[in-house]
Design a protein around this motif. Structure first.
Motif, PDB file in Angstrom:
ATOM      1  N   THR A 122       0.846  -1.190   0.000  1.00 44.90           N
ATOM      2  CA  THR A 122       0.000   0.000   0.000  1.00 44.90           C
ATOM      3  C   THR A 122       0.881   1.239   0.000  1.00 44.90           C
ATOM      4  O   THR A 122       2.019   1.210   0.465  1.00 44.90           O
ATOM      5  N   ARG A 123       0.330   2.312  -0.536  1.00 40.34           N
ATOM      6  CA  ARG A 123       1.017   3.603  -0.515  1.00 40.34           C
ATOM      7  C   ARG A 123      -0.003   4.651  -0.127  1.00 40.34           C
ATOM      8  O   ARG A 123      -1.053   4.761  -0.762  1.00 40.34           O
ATOM      9  N   ASP A 124       0.285   5.379   0.935  1.00 38.24           N
ATOM     10  CA  ASP A 124      -0.640   6.387   1.462  1.00 38.24           C
ATOM     11  C   ASP A 124      -2.026   5.788   1.717  1.00 38.24           C
ATOM     12  O   ASP A 124      -3.048   6.411   1.460  1.00 38.24           O
ATOM     13  N   GLY A 125      -2.054   4.550   2.189  1.00 42.31           N
ATOM     14  CA  GLY A 125      -3.299   3.878   2.537  1.00 42.31           C
ATOM     15  C   GLY A 125      -4.049   3.260   1.373  1.00 42.31           C
ATOM     16  O   GLY A 125      -5.075   2.608   1.575  1.00 42.31           O
ATOM     17  N   ALA A 126      -3.569   3.429   0.144  1.00 43.13           N
ATOM     18  CA  ALA A 126      -4.234   2.853  -1.028  1.00 43.13           C
ATOM     19  C   ALA A 126      -3.469   1.625  -1.504  1.00 43.13           C
ATOM     20  O   ALA A 126      -2.231   1.613  -1.531  1.00 43.13           O
ATOM     21  N   LEU A 127      -4.203   0.617  -1.901  1.00 42.86           N
ATOM     22  CA  LEU A 127      -3.583  -0.613  -2.385  1.00 42.86           C
ATOM     23  C   LEU A 127      -2.874  -0.365  -3.708  1.00 42.86           C
ATOM     24  O   LEU A 127      -3.451   0.187  -4.648  1.00 42.86           O
ATOM     25  N   VAL A 128      -1.612  -0.757  -3.790  1.00 43.65           N
ATOM     26  CA  VAL A 128      -0.854  -0.711  -5.038  1.00 43.65           C
ATOM     27  C   VAL A 128      -1.030  -2.041  -5.756  1.00 43.65           C
ATOM     28  O   VAL A 128      -1.271  -2.099  -6.957  1.00 43.65           O
ATOM     29  N   GLY A 129      -0.924  -3.132  -5.006  1.00 44.17           N
ATOM     30  CA  GLY A 129      -1.073  -4.470  -5.565  1.00 44.17           C
ATOM     31  C   GLY A 129      -0.692  -5.509  -4.542  1.00 44.17           C
ATOM     32  O   GLY A 129      -0.376  -5.192  -3.391  1.00 44.17           O
ATOM     33  N   SER A 130      -0.712  -6.751  -4.978  1.00 47.72           N
ATOM     34  CA  SER A 130      -0.340  -7.847  -4.096  1.00 47.72           C
ATOM     35  C   SER A 130       0.497  -8.854  -4.877  1.00 47.72           C
ATOM     36  O   SER A 130       0.560  -8.808  -6.105  1.00 47.72           O
ATOM     37  N   TYR A 131       1.127  -9.737  -4.158  1.00 48.97           N
ATOM     38  CA  TYR A 131       1.944 -10.773  -4.777  1.00 48.97           C
ATOM     39  C   TYR A 131       1.725 -12.070  -4.020  1.00 48.97           C
ATOM     40  O   TYR A 131       1.339 -12.079  -2.857  1.00 48.97           O
ATOM     41  N   TYR A 132       1.933 -13.172  -4.716  1.00 46.74           N
ATOM     42  CA  TYR A 132       1.810 -14.472  -4.065  1.00 46.74           C
ATOM     43  C   TYR A 132       2.718 -15.469  -4.765  1.00 46.74           C
ATOM     44  O   TYR A 132       3.166 -15.259  -5.891  1.00 46.74           O
ATOM     45  N   CYS A 133       2.982 -16.535  -4.065  1.00 43.38           N
ATOM     46  CA  CYS A 133       3.887 -17.565  -4.539  1.00 43.38           C
ATOM     47  C   CYS A 133       3.088 -18.810  -4.915  1.00 43.38           C
ATOM     48  O   CYS A 133       2.344 -19.343  -4.095  1.00 43.38           O
ATOM     49  N   ALA A 134       3.257 -19.260  -6.155  1.00 40.54           N
ATOM     50  CA  ALA A 134       2.538 -20.450  -6.601  1.00 40.54           C
ATOM     51  C   ALA A 134       3.192 -21.731  -6.081  1.00 40.54           C
ATOM     52  O   ALA A 134       2.517 -22.727  -5.857  1.00 40.54           O
ATOM     53  N   ASP A 135       4.503 -21.714  -5.894  1.00 43.74           N
ATOM     54  CA  ASP A 135       5.222 -22.884  -5.406  1.00 43.74           C
ATOM     55  C   ASP A 135       5.842 -22.535  -4.055  1.00 43.74           C
ATOM     56  O   ASP A 135       6.975 -22.077  -3.970  1.00 43.74           O
ATOM     57  N   ARG A 136       5.060 -22.750  -2.999  1.00 44.52           N
ATOM     58  CA  ARG A 136       5.513 -22.355  -1.664  1.00 44.52           C
ATOM     59  C   ARG A 136       6.720 -23.142  -1.187  1.00 44.52           C
ATOM     60  O   ARG A 136       7.545 -22.633  -0.452  1.00 44.52           O
ATOM     61  N   VAL A 154       9.034  -4.522  -7.829  1.00 46.35           N
ATOM     62  CA  VAL A 154       8.104  -4.106  -8.889  1.00 46.35           C
ATOM     63  C   VAL A 154       6.958  -3.308  -8.303  1.00 46.35           C
ATOM     64  O   VAL A 154       6.597  -2.238  -8.809  1.00 46.35           O
ATOM     65  N   LEU A 155       6.384  -3.775  -7.220  1.00 45.15           N
ATOM     66  CA  LEU A 155       5.231  -3.094  -6.635  1.00 45.15           C
ATOM     67  C   LEU A 155       5.587  -1.761  -5.998  1.00 45.15           C
ATOM     68  O   LEU A 155       4.794  -0.820  -6.058  1.00 45.15           O
ATOM     69  N   THR A 156       6.756  -1.654  -5.401  1.00 41.83           N
ATOM     70  CA  THR A 156       7.089  -0.422  -4.680  1.00 41.83           C
ATOM     71  C   THR A 156       7.789   0.619  -5.534  1.00 41.83           C
ATOM     72  O   THR A 156       7.859   1.782  -5.142  1.00 41.83           O
ATOM     73  N   THR A 157       8.336   0.228  -6.667  1.00 39.24           N
ATOM     74  CA  THR A 157       9.014   1.216  -7.503  1.00 39.24           C
ATOM     75  C   THR A 157       8.336   1.404  -8.848  1.00 39.24           C
ATOM     76  O   THR A 157       8.136   2.525  -9.287  1.00 39.24           O
ATOM     77  N   ILE A 158       7.971   0.333  -9.489  1.00 35.14           N
ATOM     78  CA  ILE A 158       7.415   0.439 -10.837  1.00 35.14           C
ATOM     79  C   ILE A 158       5.938   0.812 -10.812  1.00 35.14           C
ATOM     80  O   ILE A 158       5.509   1.741 -11.496  1.00 35.14           O
ATOM     81  N   LEU A 159       5.147   0.142 -10.000  1.00 35.70           N
ATOM     82  CA  LEU A 159       3.708   0.404 -10.016  1.00 35.70           C
ATOM     83  C   LEU A 159       3.306   1.666  -9.264  1.00 35.70           C
ATOM     84  O   LEU A 159       2.138   2.020  -9.242  1.00 35.70           O
ATOM     85  N   THR A 160       4.255   2.344  -8.661  1.00 31.39           N
ATOM     86  CA  THR A 160       3.937   3.602  -7.992  1.00 31.39           C
ATOM     87  C   THR A 160       4.204   4.799  -8.901  1.00 31.39           C
ATOM     88  O   THR A 160       4.165   5.935  -8.456  1.00 31.39           O
ATOM     89  N   ALA A 161       4.453   4.543 -10.178  1.00 31.50           N
ATOM     90  CA  ALA A 161       4.684   5.630 -11.140  1.00 31.50           C
ATOM     91  C   ALA A 161       3.394   6.436 -11.317  1.00 31.50           C
ATOM     92  O   ALA A 161       2.312   6.018 -10.926  1.00 31.50           O
ATOM     93  N   ARG A 162       3.538   7.590 -11.935  1.00 33.95           N
ATOM     94  CA  ARG A 162       2.411   8.517 -12.067  1.00 33.95           C
ATOM     95  C   ARG A 162       1.369   8.109 -13.097  1.00 33.95           C
ATOM     96  O   ARG A 162       0.198   8.387 -12.934  1.00 33.95           O
ATOM     97  N   ASP A 163       1.763   7.499 -14.185  1.00 33.76           N
ATOM     98  CA  ASP A 163       0.784   7.163 -15.218  1.00 33.76           C
ATOM     99  C   ASP A 163       1.148   5.831 -15.874  1.00 33.76           C
ATOM    100  O   ASP A 163       2.217   5.278 -15.644  1.00 33.76           O
ATOM    101  N   SER A 164       0.245   5.313 -16.697  1.00 34.78           N
ATOM    102  CA  SER A 164       0.441   3.994 -17.290  1.00 34.78           C
ATOM    103  C   SER A 164       1.639   3.970 -18.243  1.00 34.78           C
ATOM    104  O   SER A 164       2.331   2.957 -18.341  1.00 34.78           O
TER     105      SER A 164
END
Length: 114
Positions: free
Chosen positions: A40-54, A88-98
């Motif tokens: 999350t950034r400023d309380g808004a969800l940026v995204g999530s991640y999960y592992c298929a092979d735990r 990826v979630l904390t640097t790339i997806l926090t960019a300003r536009d698509s």
């Protein structure tokens, strides 16, 4: 562990690049297997991640805040590790536009120039 034992889970929180990362970890005293995490950034969800092979802690997937898998040119973006998914979630997806997001993803997967 027998099939009926439920492993202990804990949440781990840390801050990375101004984002709060929360990871849910199974069996924290022994195997340390991350089940999934949210960013999350400023309380808004940026995204999530999960592992298929735990067991191997491989095959990571990213889901955007819109609930869709993260893709680039129609192909899923699958980080090789939990750390890469967080990056990826904390640097790339926090960019300003698509456009900026797409360019950062291309730069991240482009082989180094010689």
């Amino acid at each position: 562990m027998t099939p009926y034992e439920v492993p202990e889970t804990v949440s781990r929180r840390f801050t990375e690049n101004g984002c709060e990362v929360t990871a849910i970890v199974a069996d924290p005293a022994d195997a340390q297997q991350t089940l999934y995490g949210t960013v999350t950034r400023d309380g808004a969800l940026v995204g999530s991640y999960y592992c298929a092979d735990r067991v191997r802690q491989s095959d990571w997937y990213i889901v955007t805040a819109l609930g869709r898998p993260l893709t680039l040119d129609g192909q899923p973006v699958n980080p090789v590790s939990e750390g890469d998914a967080v990056l990826v979630l904390t640097t790339i997806l926090t960019a300003r536009d698509s456009f900026e997001i797409e360019q950062r993803l291309r730069d991240a997967i482009r082989p180094p120039q010689r």
